[in-house]
Design a protein around this motif. Structure first.
Motif, PDB file in Angstrom:
ATOM      1  N   ILE A 126      14.453  11.870 -17.684  1.00  0.00           N
ATOM      2  CA  ILE A 126      15.026  10.583 -17.315  1.00  0.00           C
ATOM      3  C   ILE A 126      15.034  10.476 -15.793  1.00  0.00           C
ATOM      4  N   HIS A 127      15.229   9.259 -15.305  1.00  0.00           N
ATOM      5  CA  HIS A 127      15.253   9.003 -13.865  1.00  0.00           C
ATOM      6  C   HIS A 127      16.535   8.238 -13.550  1.00  0.00           C
ATOM      7  N   LEU A 128      17.305   8.703 -12.595  1.00  0.00           N
ATOM      8  CA  LEU A 128      18.562   8.055 -12.241  1.00  0.00           C
ATOM      9  C   LEU A 128      18.350   7.054 -11.116  1.00  0.00           C
ATOM     10  N   LYS A 129      18.766   5.826 -11.347  1.00  0.00           N
ATOM     11  CA  LYS A 129      18.657   4.776 -10.331  1.00  0.00           C
ATOM     12  C   LYS A 129      20.004   4.647  -9.611  1.00  0.00           C
ATOM     13  N   PHE A 130      19.962   4.658  -8.277  1.00  0.00           N
ATOM     14  CA  PHE A 130      21.174   4.498  -7.472  1.00  0.00           C
ATOM     15  C   PHE A 130      21.094   3.213  -6.652  1.00  0.00           C
ATOM     16  N   ASN A 131      22.218   2.584  -6.499  1.00  0.00           N
ATOM     17  CA  ASN A 131      22.328   1.342  -5.729  1.00  0.00           C
ATOM     18  C   ASN A 131      22.672   1.676  -4.280  1.00  0.00           C
ATOM     19  N   THR A 132      21.805   1.252  -3.362  1.00  0.00           N
ATOM     20  CA  THR A 132      22.064   1.495  -1.938  1.00  0.00           C
ATOM     21  C   THR A 132      22.184   0.198  -1.141  1.00  0.00           C
ATOM     22  N   GLY A 133      22.356  -0.936  -1.851  1.00  0.00           N
ATOM     23  CA  GLY A 133      22.540  -2.189  -1.122  1.00  0.00           C
ATOM     24  C   GLY A 133      21.826  -3.382  -1.707  1.00  0.00           C
ATOM     25  N   LEU A 134      20.868  -3.161  -2.607  1.00  0.00           N
ATOM     26  CA  LEU A 134      20.222  -4.286  -3.276  1.00  0.00           C
ATOM     27  C   LEU A 134      21.183  -4.957  -4.247  1.00  0.00           C
ATOM     28  N   ASN A 135      22.110  -4.160  -4.790  1.00  0.00           N
ATOM     29  CA  ASN A 135      23.165  -4.677  -5.683  1.00  0.00           C
ATOM     30  C   ASN A 135      22.585  -5.395  -6.898  1.00  0.00           C
ATOM     31  N   ARG A 136      21.651  -4.686  -7.536  1.00  0.00           N
ATOM     32  CA  ARG A 136      21.009  -5.227  -8.729  1.00  0.00           C
ATOM     33  C   ARG A 136      21.231  -4.291  -9.913  1.00  0.00           C
ATOM     34  N   LEU A 137      20.753  -3.062  -9.800  1.00  0.00           N
ATOM     35  CA  LEU A 137      20.979  -2.022 -10.794  1.00  0.00           C
ATOM     36  C   LEU A 137      21.306  -0.730 -10.071  1.00  0.00           C
ATOM     37  N   GLY A 138      22.056   0.162 -10.724  1.00  0.00           N
ATOM     38  CA  GLY A 138      22.196   1.496 -10.172  1.00  0.00           C
ATOM     39  C   GLY A 138      23.592   2.066 -10.131  1.00  0.00           C
ATOM     40  N   PHE A 139      23.651   3.389 -10.204  1.00  0.00           N
ATOM     41  CA  PHE A 139      24.895   4.128 -10.021  1.00  0.00           C
ATOM     42  C   PHE A 139      25.260   4.157  -8.539  1.00  0.00           C
ATOM     43  N   ASN A 140      26.444   4.676  -8.250  1.00  0.00           N
ATOM     44  CA  ASN A 140      26.919   4.822  -6.876  1.00  0.00           C
ATOM     45  C   ASN A 140      27.146   6.305  -6.551  1.00  0.00           C
ATOM     46  N   LEU A 141      27.347   6.579  -5.285  1.00  0.00           N
ATOM     47  CA  LEU A 141      27.526   7.952  -4.818  1.00  0.00           C
ATOM     48  C   LEU A 141      28.623   8.678  -5.595  1.00  0.00           C
ATOM     49  N   GLU A 142      29.735   7.994  -5.836  1.00  0.00           N
ATOM     50  CA  GLU A 142      30.868   8.648  -6.493  1.00  0.00           C
ATOM     51  C   GLU A 142      30.624   8.942  -7.973  1.00  0.00           C
ATOM     52  N   ASP A 143      29.516   8.452  -8.515  1.00  0.00           N
ATOM     53  CA  ASP A 143      29.203   8.707  -9.930  1.00  0.00           C
ATOM     54  C   ASP A 143      28.522  10.051 -10.142  1.00  0.00           C
ATOM     55  N   ILE A 144      28.102  10.713  -9.074  1.00  0.00           N
ATOM     56  CA  ILE A 144      27.267  11.902  -9.229  1.00  0.00           C
ATOM     57  C   ILE A 144      27.990  13.025  -9.974  1.00  0.00           C
ATOM     58  N   GLU A 145      29.222  13.327  -9.592  1.00  0.00           N
ATOM     59  CA  GLU A 145      29.937  14.412 -10.261  1.00  0.00           C
ATOM     60  C   GLU A 145      30.216  14.105 -11.732  1.00  0.00           C
ATOM     61  N   PRO A 146      30.683  12.889 -12.089  1.00  0.00           N
ATOM     62  CA  PRO A 146      30.839  12.578 -13.519  1.00  0.00           C
ATOM     63  C   PRO A 146      29.521  12.637 -14.295  1.00  0.00           C
ATOM     64  N   ILE A 147      28.419  12.207 -13.663  1.00  0.00           N
ATOM     65  CA  ILE A 147      27.113  12.297 -14.323  1.00  0.00           C
ATOM     66  C   ILE A 147      26.779  13.759 -14.608  1.00  0.00           C
ATOM     67  N   HIS A 148      27.067  14.614 -13.636  1.00  0.00           N
ATOM     68  CA  HIS A 148      26.812  16.041 -13.827  1.00  0.00           C
ATOM     69  C   HIS A 148      27.598  16.590 -14.998  1.00  0.00           C
ATOM     70  N   SER A 149      28.852  16.190 -15.105  1.00  0.00           N
ATOM     71  CA  SER A 149      29.701  16.682 -16.196  1.00  0.00           C
ATOM     72  C   SER A 149      29.130  16.307 -17.554  1.00  0.00           C
ATOM     73  N   ILE A 150      28.619  15.072 -17.652  1.00  0.00           N
ATOM     74  CA  ILE A 150      28.090  14.591 -18.931  1.00  0.00           C
ATOM     75  C   ILE A 150      26.750  15.235 -19.248  1.00  0.00           C
ATOM     76  N   THR A 151      25.853  15.239 -18.285  1.00  0.00           N
ATOM     77  CA  THR A 151      24.505  15.734 -18.555  1.00  0.00           C
ATOM     78  C   THR A 151      24.459  17.248 -18.668  1.00  0.00           C
ATOM     79  N   ASN A 152      25.346  17.934 -17.966  1.00  0.00           N
ATOM     80  CA  ASN A 152      25.369  19.395 -18.006  1.00  0.00           C
ATOM     81  C   ASN A 152      25.821  19.921 -19.359  1.00  0.00           C
TER      82      ASN A 152
END
Length: 368
Positions: A126-152
């Motif tokens: 899979i490929h993770l999309k992050f939002n850096t200012g386009l504000n269209r699709l994507g996770f944010n910086l603070e989502d990284i640790e919760p994503i790790h918990s789920i995917t790990n």
């Protein structure tokens, strides 16, 4: 005088190779190249474009929707295909056809993880999309640790890449904003690598990112419009060759008296004796009504012929009063000289819209 038979979209694969080679020349040797072939390869022919790029050695493809990826697989594309905007209803198909989804929010992550687990997948990419200012699709910086918990907690998936999308890389007046996006993505990647303890493929640059921000090429770049012959600036356009040529034919010529009207709603009224040509292409073919009323034009015998009156569903009428031509002569809607960008500018839109609007009923001819 050039003769023609019907409306045709010619697709020049030699121009495609030129554009691919030019973009590749901007990259470091080990930087991967992802070709964006969504929307029928920007209105051309996705099968022909993708298969030829596969021959040329492209590393990855991207499409918008799952159905587009399925078409490429059926055509014989074997390279990895990233689906940029998958929806949960298509997740089973994605796995069945070995497509790779962009995961951009919690709902999509949870549902894909469930489907992958139900299908007994292991390390499905899979490929993770992050939002850096386009504000269209994507996770944010603070989502990284919760994503790790789920995917790990699952072996069903693996994160093959993380990426974001530049909002204004073609506009150098927005350089500060683009650089801010690059910094934001750098922060995301650094945190991801720290939390996950490995480095996935990193990609951020679109066509204009490739041309204007070499520091943002990272592990892979993504090009769409550049492959099809447009560099998003007058300077860069000179380095590209438009792949598509849209041409048609004069089906009938009319001699119009002063005061007569032309087309639906009598939208055009002749101020003098004139000659018009009717061309078998209209808004059902992708030449929208915004090009009527003298805004857009076609090329006949090397001269501009303004589109008069309203664009019809299947026809346009043009002013040929000063052009020496006859029924059966070729008409250029756009090509490498009178480009889709030039025509789009007459209606205050962009080449992307005009190219991707060309109807599938228009015959495609592949030139290699």
């Amino acid at each position: 005088m050039s003769k023609a038979q019907e409306t045709v979209l010619e697709i020049d694969l030699s121009a495609l190779k030129h554009n691919f080679d030019y973009l590749k020349s901007k990259l470091q040797k080990n930087t991967k190249f992802l070709a964006v072939v969504k929307a029928f390869a920007y209105g051309s022919d996705a099968d022909a474009i993708a298969l030829y790029l596969q021959e040329l050695g492209v590393d990855y493809f991207a499409v918008a929707y799952t159905s587009e990826g399925v078409v490429l697989r059926d055509a014989g594309v074997t390279k990895p295909i990233l689906v940029l905007h998958p929806l949960p209803v298509s997740f089973e198909t994605i796995i069945e056809r070995c497509l790779e989804p962009s995961i951009y929010n919690w709902k999509v992550l949870d549902e894909f993880l469930q489907v992958a687990s139900d299908k007994n997948q292991k390390n499905y990419p899979i490929h993770l999309k992050f939002n850096t200012g386009l504000n269209r699709l994507g996770f944010n910086l603070e989502d990284i640790e919760p994503i790790h918990s789920i995917t790990n907690a699952s072996e069903a998936i693996c994160i093959k890449s993380i990426f974001s999308h530049l909002a204004a890389s073609e506009d150098l007046t927005e350089k500060a904003f683009t650089e801010q996006q690059i910094r934001a993505f750098t922060s995301i990647t650094e945190k991801f690598i720290t939390v996950f303890d490995y480095k996935p493929v990193l990609h951020l640059s679109n066509t204009s990112g490739i041309l204007n921000y070499p520091e943002a090429h990272l592990d892979m770049v993504r090009s769409g419009i550049g492959l099809y012959g447009f560099g998003n600036s007058e300077k860069e356009n000179k380095n590209f060759i438009p792949v598509a040529k849209l041409k048609s034919v004069i089906s009938q010529i009319h001699h119009i008296e002063k005061g007569e009207t032309v087309g639906y709603n009598r939208a055009y009224k002749s101020e003098a004796t004139m000659t018009t040509a009717t061309i078998p292409i209209g808004h059902a073919d992708g030449v929208g009504r915004q090009y009527g009323q003298g805004k857009g034009f076609v090329i006949i015998e090397g001269q501009k012929a303004p589109i008069i009156g309203n664009v019809c569903m299947d026809m346009i009428m043009v002013d040929i009063t000063s052009i020496d031509c006859e029924e059966g002569d070729e008409v250029i809607i756009f090509d490498a000289s009178h480009t889709a960008e030039h025509l789009a500018n007459t209606a205050q839109t962009i080449s992307y819209e005009l190219l991707t609007a060309i109807s599938q009923r228009v015959k495609r001819v592949i030139k290699k």
